[in-house]
Every structure is written in structure tokens, then in C-alpha cells.
Design a protein around this motif. Structure first.
Motif, mmCIF file in Angstrom:
data_model
loop_
_atom_site.group_PDB
_atom_site.id
_atom_site.type_symbol
_atom_site.label_atom_id
_atom_site.label_comp_id
_atom_site.label_asym_id
_atom_site.label_seq_id
_atom_site.Cartn_x
_atom_site.Cartn_y
_atom_site.Cartn_z
ATOM 1 N N SER A 11 0.895 -1.345 -0.131
ATOM 2 C CA SER A 11 -0.013 0.285 -0.023
ATOM 3 C C SER A 11 0.762 1.292 -0.050
ATOM 4 C CB SER A 11 -1.159 -0.201 1.506
ATOM 5 O OG SER A 11 -0.259 -0.467 2.331
ATOM 6 N N ASN B 140 -3.798 0.689 -2.435
ATOM 7 C CA ASN B 140 -3.545 -0.521 -2.494
ATOM 8 C C ASN B 140 -2.880 -1.811 -3.385
ATOM 9 O OD1 ASN B 140 -5.374 -2.154 -1.376
ATOM 10 N ND2 ASN B 140 -5.865 -1.044 0.415
ATOM 11 N N TRP C 107 -8.301 -7.108 7.222
ATOM 12 C CA TRP C 107 -8.671 -8.361 5.369
ATOM 13 C C TRP C 107 -8.925 -9.660 5.281
ATOM 14 C CZ3 TRP C 107 -3.126 -5.722 4.998
ATOM 15 C CH2 TRP C 107 -3.335 -4.037 5.949
HETATM 16 C C1 NAG Z 1 -7.416 -0.920 0.668
HETATM 17 O O1 NAG Z 1 -7.734 -0.265 -0.616
HETATM 18 C C2 NAG Z 1 -8.477 -0.443 -0.503
HETATM 19 C C3 NAG Z 1 -10.073 -0.371 -1.439
HETATM 20 O O2 NAG Z 1 -9.421 0.472 -1.812
HETATM 21 C C4 NAG Z 1 -9.563 -0.084 1.190
HETATM 22 O O3 NAG Z 1 -10.924 -0.356 0.952
HETATM 23 C C5 NAG Z 1 -8.616 -0.672 2.437
HETATM 24 O O4 NAG Z 1 -8.936 0.114 3.528
HETATM 25 C C6 NAG Z 1 -7.547 -0.620 1.433
HETATM 26 N N1 NAG Z 1 -6.083 -0.777 2.511
HETATM 27 C C7 NAG Z 1 -5.174 -0.762 3.267
HETATM 28 C C8 NAG Z 1 -4.635 -0.937 4.891
HETATM 29 O O5 NAG Z 1 -5.085 0.213 3.005
#
Ligand code: NAG
Ligand code: NAG
Ligand code: NAG
Ligand code: NAG
Ligand code: NAG
Ligand code: NAG
Ligand code: NAG
Ligand code: NAG
Ligand code: NAG
Ligand code: NAG
Ligand code: NAG
Ligand code: NAG
Length: 622
Positions: A498, A503, A538
Motif C-alpha cells: 500500500s 493498495n 482483510w
Molecule cells: C486498500 O484499498 C481499499 C480500497 O481501495 C480500501 O478500502 C482499504 O482500506 C485499503 N487498505 C489499506 C490497508 O490501505
């Protein structure tokens, strides 16, 4: 001032003057005025009862100082010795300045008649000792300056009668030791200066007597270590100054414990890590200056809550990163000075709310002008935010080199101040087989601007970052490295890369093959190396491989038998050993004396108080 009388003059003149002015003043008044003499070469004021003999090369107190003098300035002369009689006739003396002389000896009782003294200045003399009794009885004294002398030690009870003393200056001496009871009796002291001396440890026990101390100045010391509770019982202390301690490398977690400070200066040190834990219990801190150190990183969560902190200064440290959320506990932060560091960015996400911030110093950093700094551009920044000091300049990308943030305008901004989302390549699902006990590596090469950070999520939903250490680590290039694979490492791993633009993730599977020996019993239940902190937000890692451990009766029997045999063997061996020992006993010496000298902290002088010399340890062999 009207009677101000300079130099060698007839002492009757001011008296006459008085008579004319006061027309019919009583005879008494005339007599008192007439009694006011003035020593040769000195300046006197009858009104304020002050006599100034500053810089007159006097070898002793001059003749003719009126006995009712309240303020006597004898600074910058050549006085050497103060006996019990020198000041005995000045019963009303309140303010005595003896600075810049050659005084090396103060006889006990030398101020026994001067009980009205409020201020006593010995700055820049040659005092080596303040003996007990020298200052006795001076209960009205509020200011005492002993700085710039040759004091090596402060003795017990040296200041014991000075109940009203408010300011004590003992800096710029060669103090190596402050006795434990040196400061007893200083009930009213508010400010103590101990800077520039040869102390090698904080005189914790001596300071603990100063219950009303508000300010403590301890600059320019060669102290390399702060013990836990170094400043105990200083509950009223609000300001602590430990600047210019070039040998100080860490501030241990409990070193400032017990203090309730509002201002703390720890600048020009050799600190290499942000002393977050040490600052934990200072909730009323409003000003913190940690400038000029070797602090490189401020990690998220390290700082804790400092809800009152208004100003944080970290100028000229060697800061490389301030992680997002690092200052999230600083709800009132108004000024941040991180100028002259090595930061490539300062993200808005570092702060709890960038809206309380009013002043920012960011100049002198090699900034990369990408989307992370957009929030500081004039068109985006919170209206109350001023950028002070040197204006921050871009050192990358190439097209913005040398431009100041203040002057960046469209279309440059939308063309160059950009970030690109991470991309993980090559995008193929990895399936890796590894043997138990062998290293296993899962790669995750992520690209993007700024460089993405990589986090791996294990099948057990543990988060492994580049900061993790142990059996499982993330390499700088994003590769997950398992140093010696274990059976339970099998499963699906997720790599998440990220950066501020977004990310990307990639999953990879690992299958750990058992080596098929009896050892497998060990491995099936060895999770001690695992950190178990994570809660997955996640992935929901599904374990791919059932860790069935084939067990058959034969194996169990054989290993049980092997176990029994080796157990019996050990027992027999022990008996033999004991036997041999009992036979040999008496001929062997069973006591060992070990002598050792404990390692001294820098500068041996600090150990004067402690029982020094080698210590003896007696070991007995049973
Ligand atoms: C990764 O990207 C998604 C959508 O773009 C977002 O919802 C999520 O929070 C992100 N996760 C991180 C760890 O940045
Ligand atoms: C104090 O008195 C002693 C002896 O009478 C004399 O030597 C010394 O110079 C005096 N000190 C001062 C400061 O006058
Ligand atoms: C000490 O100060 C108090 C008030 O400031 C005064 O009343 C007292 O007389 C002083 N003591 C002496 C010995 O002068
Ligand atoms: C104090 O330190 C200075 C400078 O390091 C040194 O010259 C001096 O001898 C020391 N004094 C004592 C009493 O140790
Ligand atoms: C500061 O620490 C570094 C690294 O430990 C060391 O090399 C350096 O000599 C130290 N500086 C001082 C003044 O002690
Ligand atoms: C700490 O200091 C603050 C303000 O300086 C004060 O309000 C608070 O009561 C103090 N706390 C303690 C435990 O002394
Ligand atoms: C913080 O410390 C630095 C380095 O000693 C100094 O230059 C600066 O003036 C200090 N800032 C404040 C507000 O005291
Ligand atoms: C990688 O491949 C998967 C499926 O093949 C796809 O869903 C995903 O978007 C790809 N990711 C990237 C970064 O190309
Ligand atoms: C082995 O597993 C049991 C049950 O799951 C657990 O209680 C025990 O702590 C484990 N032992 C080790 C060394 O991990
Ligand atoms: C893990 O998640 C559960 C529920 O989602 C939550 O109650 C718990 O506090 C979390 N534990 C940690 C260490 O975050
Ligand atoms: C993980 O995913 C499986 C299947 O999608 C689901 O049944 C299970 O409840 C999930 N576990 C957790 C902890 O979310
Ligand atoms: C693990 O083994 C059990 C019993 O043999 C089976 O029910 C389960 O589906 C297996 N799980 C996986 C992930 O293969």
C-alpha cells in the motif's frame, strides 16, 4: 538620587543639601544624613542606602562604608578572603555582590551578623568549598549564586538554614559529587541550576529533598545514562532542561517517572530512538524540545497520549520517517518543528487533526513533492496553518527540483505532484513447496510511487511487516522469508502493498513437507515463535493443507522404547558420576573465590559515595 554623591567628597555637603531642601528638618535627620559617609572611589546613594564599589581593584572592603548600608556591590575587585569580622558591622545588609573577585576562602560564621541578607552573589570566584556554617542563619536569603567557582563537592547541610532560598545557582563549577543531604532545608527553592559540571550521574537522592522545586536546569553534562526514577519526589517540578548531554544515548522508559512536567528540553544529545515510552506519564506536557539528536524514526503508537502538548520541536534530528498516525495522541498540537531533517514527506495522516496545527517548520528536508504533500499547498492547506522558517523545497521529482512548496501552481501540481497505486508483479499465483526445517521465501515485488510498504498476512492471520523480526520476516524488497519452515506454516499467505494512492494484494500458497521422521511430534505443536497479535481486517486465510500427522503403532512403540533406554542410560551414568565424586571428595577444593571490579560508569569520580573497590563472590560446589 538628588543626594547622589560621587567619589571623594566632603561628607557634609549632602547633609547641608538636605537641610536646605527639608527646611526645618529635625536635628535627628540631619545627624543621620551626616553619618552617611562614602568610601573613596565608590558611589553611594543615601536614599537607597546603597554603595557601589564595582571594578575598583580593591584588595579588601574599603574604609568608610556606612554601617546602615543595605546594598553593597563589591564586584570585580581583588578580594580574596572573608573572615567572620569583615561584614560583622553591616547589620542591615540585604544585597551583597561579591562576584568577579578572587575569593577562595569563606570562614564559617562570616555572615553571622548579616541576617537580613536576601541576595548573595559569589559568581566567578575561586571557592572550592562551602563549609557547613558559612551560610548559617541566613533565613531571609532568597538568591544565592555560586556559579563559576571551583566547587568540587557540595557537602551535607551546606544550605540548611536557607529556608526561603528561591534561586540557587551552582552551575559552571567542577562538581563531581553532591552529597545526599546537601540540599536539606531548602524548603522554598524554586529554581536550581546545576549546569556545566563534572557530574556523571544525576544526584537523585540530593535532589529528592527539593519538594518545591519548579525549574531544574541541568545543561552541558557528561551524563550517559538516566536510571529509572532519576528525578523522584520532585512533584512540583514543571520545567526540566537536559540539553547538551552529548553522551546520552537512550532515555529508558521509567527515567522520568514521577515527574509532572509542562516543559521538557532534551536537545543536543546522542539519542537514537524516539523516547516515546519515557514521555508516557507526562500528560500535562505543553512544550517538548528534542532537537539535535540522532532520532531517525517516529513510529505509529510510540508517542502515546500527550493531550496538552502545544509545541513539539525536533529540529536537526536525523528523522527519516514519521509514520502515519504517529502524532495521533497530540490533540492540541499547534507547532511542529521538523526542519533540518532527512524527511522525504510529511503526511497529513500523521496528525490527529491537521486543523489544530498553526505553525509548521519543514524547511531543510529532502522532500519528494508528490500527492502526500498536496495538503500543504496554498490552495489545500488549512487556513490557519503558517509555514515558518525556511520554506520547504522539493528535491524530487526532477521537474520540481528546487521549487518551494509555496510557489507551486497548476498545471505543475496536477502533472507532477502525483502518486501511483502499487502494482504487484508478476501477477501469478505462487505455489511453493518447502521442506520442513528449510527456509522458504515468498516473493512480492510491488511498484508504485511513493514506494509501497508491504505487509504479509499469514494463514494464522498474523501481520508481518518490515519491522517484524524473528523466524518470519519481510525483506526490504517485499519478500517474505521463513527461516526454517514448520508444518503449520502451510497455507495461503496474502501480500498487501500500500501507498497513499491505494493498495494491491497478492496471495501465495505454501506447502511444507514433513521430513517423515519421529521428529514430527515436536513440530506439530511448536508455535512459540509466533506472535499472536493480529486480528484480520482483510483476508480470511483459509488453511489449505490439513495437517494430519500420520501416527502408527510401530513408531510409537519404537520411540517409547528408545526413550526408556536412553532414560535408563542417563540414570546409570549419573550414579557412576556420583560415585566417582564421593570417592574423590576431600581432595578437591569446593570453594571458589571470584573477584571482580564492577564496570564504572563514565568518569570514575561518580563512585565516591558508593563502596568502590573489587567485589568478592564466593561460589560453593555442591
Ligand atoms: C486498500 O484499498 C481499499 C480500497 O481501495 C480500501 O478500502 C482499504 O482500506 C485499503 N487498505 C489499506 C490497508 O490501505
Ligand atoms: C577581611 O579581614 C581580613 C583580616 O582582617 C583581611 O585579610 C581580608 O582582606 C578582609 N577581607 C575583605 C574582603 O575585606
Ligand atoms: C526577614 O524578612 C522579614 C520580612 O521580609 C522581615 O520582617 C525580617 O525582619 C527579616 N529578618 C531579618 C533578620 O532582617
Ligand atoms: C572537570 O572536567 C574538566 C573538563 O573535562 C577537567 O578539566 C577537570 O579536571 C574536571 N574536574 C574535576 C574535579 O574532575
Ligand atoms: C553517539 O553515538 C554514536 C553511535 O553509537 C557514536 O559513534 C558516537 O561516538 C556517539 N557520540 C558521542 C558524542 O558520544
Ligand atoms: C500536574 O500538573 C498540572 C498542571 O501543571 C496540575 O494541574 C496537576 O494537578 C498536576 N498533577 C499532579 C498529580 O500533581
Ligand atoms: C529547542 O532546542 C534547540 C536546540 O537547542 C534550540 O535552538 C531552540 O531554541 C529550542 N526551542 C525552544 C522553543 O526553546
Ligand atoms: C491479478 O490477477 C487476478 C486474477 O487473475 C486479478 O483479479 C487481479 O486484478 C490481478 N491483479 C493485478 C494487479 O493485475
Ligand atoms: C501444545 O498444544 C497445547 C494444546 O493446543 C497447548 O496447550 C500447549 O501450550 C502447546 N505447547 C506448546 C509448547 O506450544
Ligand atoms: C479481535 O477482534 C475481536 C472481534 O472482532 C475484538 O473483540 C478483539 O478485541 C480483537 N483483538 C485485538 C487484539 O484486536
Ligand atoms: C473464513 O471464510 C470461510 C469461508 O468463506 C467462513 O466459513 C469462515 O467463517 C470465515 N472465518 C472467519 C474467521 O471469518
Ligand atoms: C481436513 O480434514 C478433514 C477431515 O479429514 C476434512 O473434513 C476437511 O475438509 C479437511 N480440510 C481441508 C481444508 O482440507
Amino acid at each position: 538620587m538628588m543626594v547622589g554623591n560621587v567619589g571623594k567628597r566632603d561628607m557634609r555637603r549632602p547633609a547641608q543639601h538636605h537641610c536646605h531642601l527639608l527646611l526645618g528638618g529635625t536635628l535627628l535627620l540631619v545627624l543621620t544624613s551626616a553619618a552617611l559617609s562614602c568610601p573613596a572611589r565608590c558611589e553611594c546613594s543615601a536614599q537607597t542606602k546603597s554603595v557601589s564599589c564595582h571594578r575598583k581593584r580593591l584588595p579588601s572592603i574599603p574604609e568608610g562604608v556606612p554601617i546602615e548600608t543595605r546594598t553593597l556591590d563589591l564586584s570585580k575587585n581583588k578580594l580574596r578572603l572573608i573572615t567572620a569580622y569583615n561584614f560583622s558591622s553591616f547589620l542591615q545588609l540585604e544585597d551583597l555582590d561579591l562576584s568577579d573577585n578572587l575569593i577562595s576562602v569563606l570562614e564559617p560564621g562570616c555572615f553571622h551578623s548579616n541576617l537580613a541578607l536576601r541576595s548573595l552573589n559569589f559568581r566567578s570566584n575561586q571557592l572550592m568549598l562551602v563549609a557547613k556554617g558559612v551560610l548559617s542563619g541566613l533565613t531571609n536569603l532568597t538568591h544565592l549564586d555560586l556559579s563559576h567557582n571551583r566547587l568540587v563537592i557540595l557537602l551535607d547541610h551546606a544550605f540548611q538554614d536557607l529556608h526561603r532560598l528561591t534561586f540557587l545557582e551552582v552551575g559552571n563549577n567542577q562538581l563531581v559529587f553532591i552529597s545526599q543531604r546537601a540540599f536539606t532545608g531548602l524548603l522554598g527553592i524554586q529554581s536550581l541550576t546545576l549546569e556545566r559540571s563534572n557530574l556523571t550521574v544525576v544526584p537523585t537522592d540530593a535532589l529528592a529533598h527539593l519538594h518545591n522545586l519548579i525549574e531544574l536546569h541541568m545543561r552541558f553534562l557528561s551524563i550517559s545514562f538516566l536510571k529509572p526514577f532519576s528525578f523522584k519526589r520532585l512533584t512540583r517540578l514543571r520545567h526540566l532542561d537536559i540539553d547538551f548531554w552529548p553522551l546520552l544515548e537512550t532515555l529508558p522508559p521509567l527515567s522520568l517517572h514521577g515527574l509532572n512536567l509542562t516543559t521538557l528540553f532534551i536537545t543536543n544529545t546522542n539519542l537514537s530512538a524516539f523516547p516515546g515510552l519515557a514521555l508516557r506519564n507526562l500528560p500535562y506536557l505543553t512544550h517538548l524540545n528534542l532537537s539535535y539528536s540522532r532520532i531517525q524514526h517516529i513510529y505509529q503508537g510510540e508517542l502515546g497520549q500527550l493531550p496538552q502538548l502545544l509545541e513539539l520541536r525536533l529540529q536537526g534530528a536525523q528523522l527519516l520517517t514519521i509514520e502515519p498516525l504517529a502524532f495521533v495522541g497530540l490533540k492540541s498540537l499547534q507547532l511542529l518543528d521538523v526542519s533540518q531533517n532527512r524527511l522525504d514527506s510529511l503526511e497529513r495522516g500523521v496528525f490527529a487533526s491537521a486543523d489544530t496545527l498553526q505553525r509548521l517548520c519543514l524547511g531543510g528536508n529532502p522532500l519528494v513533492c508528490d500527492c502526500r504533500l498536496l495538503w500543504l499547498l496554498n490552495s489545500f492547506k488549512p487556513p490557519s496553518l503558517q509555514i515558518l522558517d525556511i520554506q520547504p523545497e522539493c528535491s524530487a521529482p526532477q521537474h520540481l527540483l528546487g521549487r518551494t512548496l509555496r510557489d507551486l501552481k497548476e498545471p505543475l501540481v496536477s502533472r507532477y505532484m502525483t502518486c501511483t497505486k502499487p502494482r504487484i508483479g508478476p501477477n501469478t499465483t505462487q505455489l511453493l513447496m518447502a521442506n520442513e526445517g528449510q527456509p522458504a521465501r515468498l516473493s512480492c515485488t510491488a511498484e508504485g510511487a511513493p514506494r509501497p510498504s508491504v505487509v504479509w498476512i499469514t494463514p494464522h492471520r498474523r501481520y508481518i511487516t518490515s519491522k517484524s523480526s524473528g523466524r518470519v520476516e519481510v525483506q526490504p524488497d517485499g519478500t517474505l522469508e521463513i527461516k526454517a519452515a514448520e508444518l503449520h506454516d502451510s497455507g495461503v499467505y496474502l501480500c498487501v502493498a500500500s501507498n497513499p494512492a491505494g493498495n494491491a494484494s497478492l496471495s501465495a500458497s505454501l506447502a511444507v513437507k514433513s521430513l517423515g521422521t519421529g521428529d514430527r511430534f515436536h513440530y506439530s505443536n511448536r508455535s512459540s515463535n509466533y506472535l499472536t497479535d493480529a486480528n484480520s481486517t482483510w483476508g480470511n486465510g483459509t488453511v489449505l493443507y490439513n495437517m494430519t500427522v500420520p501416527i502408527d503403532m510401530k513408531t510409537i512403540l519404537i520411540s517409547a522404547a528408545m526413550g526408556c533406554l536412553s532414560f535408563l542410560g542417563v540414570v546409570v551414568f549419573c550414579f557412576l558420576l556420583l560415585f566417582a565424586w564421593s570417592r574423590g571428595k576431600g581432595r578437591h577444593k569446593s570453594n571458589f573465590d571470584i573477584e571482580y571490579v564492577p564496570r564504572k560508569s563514565n568518569g570514575a569520580a561518580a563512585d565516591v559515595a558508593e563502596t568502590s573497590g573489587p567485589r568478592r563472590v564466593n561460589m560453593k560446589m555442591i
